[in-house]
Design an enzyme around this catalytic site. Structure first.
Site, PDB file in Angstrom:
ATOM      1  N   ARG A  96       0.872  -1.178   0.000  1.00  0.00           N
ATOM      2  CA  ARG A  96       0.000   0.000   0.000  1.00  0.00           C
ATOM      3  C   ARG A  96       0.901   1.218   0.000  1.00  0.00           C
ATOM      4  O   ARG A  96       1.692   1.417   0.924  1.00  0.00           O
ATOM      5  CB  ARG A  96      -0.887  -0.021   1.238  1.00  0.00           C
ATOM      6  N   ASP A 101      -4.240   8.279  -1.028  1.00  0.00           N
ATOM      7  CA  ASP A 101      -5.481   7.517  -1.014  1.00  0.00           C
ATOM      8  C   ASP A 101      -6.121   7.716  -2.382  1.00  0.00           C
ATOM      9  O   ASP A 101      -6.609   8.804  -2.699  1.00  0.00           O
ATOM     10  CB  ASP A 101      -6.404   8.026   0.105  1.00  0.00           C
ATOM     11  N   GLU A 104     -11.540   4.576  -4.888  1.00  0.00           N
ATOM     12  CA  GLU A 104     -11.854   3.156  -4.848  1.00  0.00           C
ATOM     13  C   GLU A 104     -12.104   2.646  -6.267  1.00  0.00           C
ATOM     14  O   GLU A 104     -12.517   3.396  -7.148  1.00  0.00           O
ATOM     15  CB  GLU A 104     -13.088   2.915  -3.976  1.00  0.00           C
ATOM     16  N   ARG A 138      -1.553  -5.417   4.450  1.00  0.00           N
ATOM     17  CA  ARG A 138      -0.696  -4.906   3.385  1.00  0.00           C
ATOM     18  C   ARG A 138       0.535  -4.225   3.983  1.00  0.00           C
ATOM     19  O   ARG A 138       0.456  -3.617   5.041  1.00  0.00           O
ATOM     20  CB  ARG A 138      -1.472  -3.903   2.521  1.00  0.00           C
TER      21      ARG A 138
END
Length: 221
Positions: A96, A101, A104, A138
């Site tokens: 990650r 971010d 999605e 992750r």
């Protein structure tokens, strides 16, 4: 003449009493000092112990940095997650990317963000500085490609947000604002939504198949 003699007697008595009280004060023992003052050894030992702990903590804080792994991306899960395989083949990590971010995969611009990360790392030599693991297992890590921080590159191109914290908008907020001002990537639509808000409203996306990171095209003959 009897009364003056009585007065002289009382004065002599008062003088003797005052001298007796003074002698008692002078001859009295001084108050006992606390044990901490009369016996400094325990305090010295405690100070030495604290100094040793501080030295140990400092040594740990200046310990060697995390090892840097070299390898390639086997596949890309979404705009901020990839599968890294070390050059020697001994390590395969689901990584990650730190500080970002991405949308999605089921969110607007999610597929485009995954494509952008795939194109960024496909067939490239990667340098990974691994860290701790997140709640999903992750490895949190910083990935460099072509000498550039992949996380920063994704934000600059408008494919990811700077990771929010409880106190601020994250370490890449300047790059994020620049991308929004230039309407790059997801910011071009004017309706880009931070992933944390999307998740709060829609929940987590269903697992999507990873996109393989294709090898570079062979040279033409």
């Amino acid at each position: 003449m009897g009364r003056p003699a009585a007065r002289v007697g009382r004065r002599c008595t008062q003088t003797r009493n005052a001298q007796s009280r003074a002698s008692g004060i002078i001859g009295a023992h001084p108050p006992a000092l606390p044990a901490a003052v009369t016996n400094p050894i325990p305090h010295l030992l405690l100070s030495a112990g604290l100094a040793a702990l501080a030295a140990t903590a400092a040594a740990q804080g200046t310990a060697r940095p995390a090892a840097v792994l070299e390898g390639q991306a086997e596949s890309v899960i979404d705009g901020d997650t990839l599968v890294f395989v070390s050059t020697d083949g001994k390590q395969r990590l689901r990584v990650r990317l730190l500080d970002i971010d991405a949308p999605e995969i089921c969110q607007e611009w999610g597929p485009q963000a995954r494509t952008a990360l795939t194109e960024l790392v496909a067939g490239k030599a990667l340098r990974l500085r691994p860290g701790a693991r997140d709640k999903f297992g992750r490895t949190l890590g910083r990935v460099e490609v072509d000498g550039l921080d992949a996380s920063r590159r994704m934000v600059i191109e408008g494919h990811a947000w700077s990771t929010r914290t409880r106190w601020d908008r994250g370490p890449l907020v300047a790059e994020e604002r620049a991308a929004a001002s230039l309407k790059r990537g997801m910011h071009s639509s004017g309706s880009a939504e931070p992933p944390d808000r999307f998740r709060a409203r829609q929940g987590e996306c269903a697992a999507a198949p990873a996109a393989s990171a294709p090898a570079p095209a062979p040279p033409r003959r």
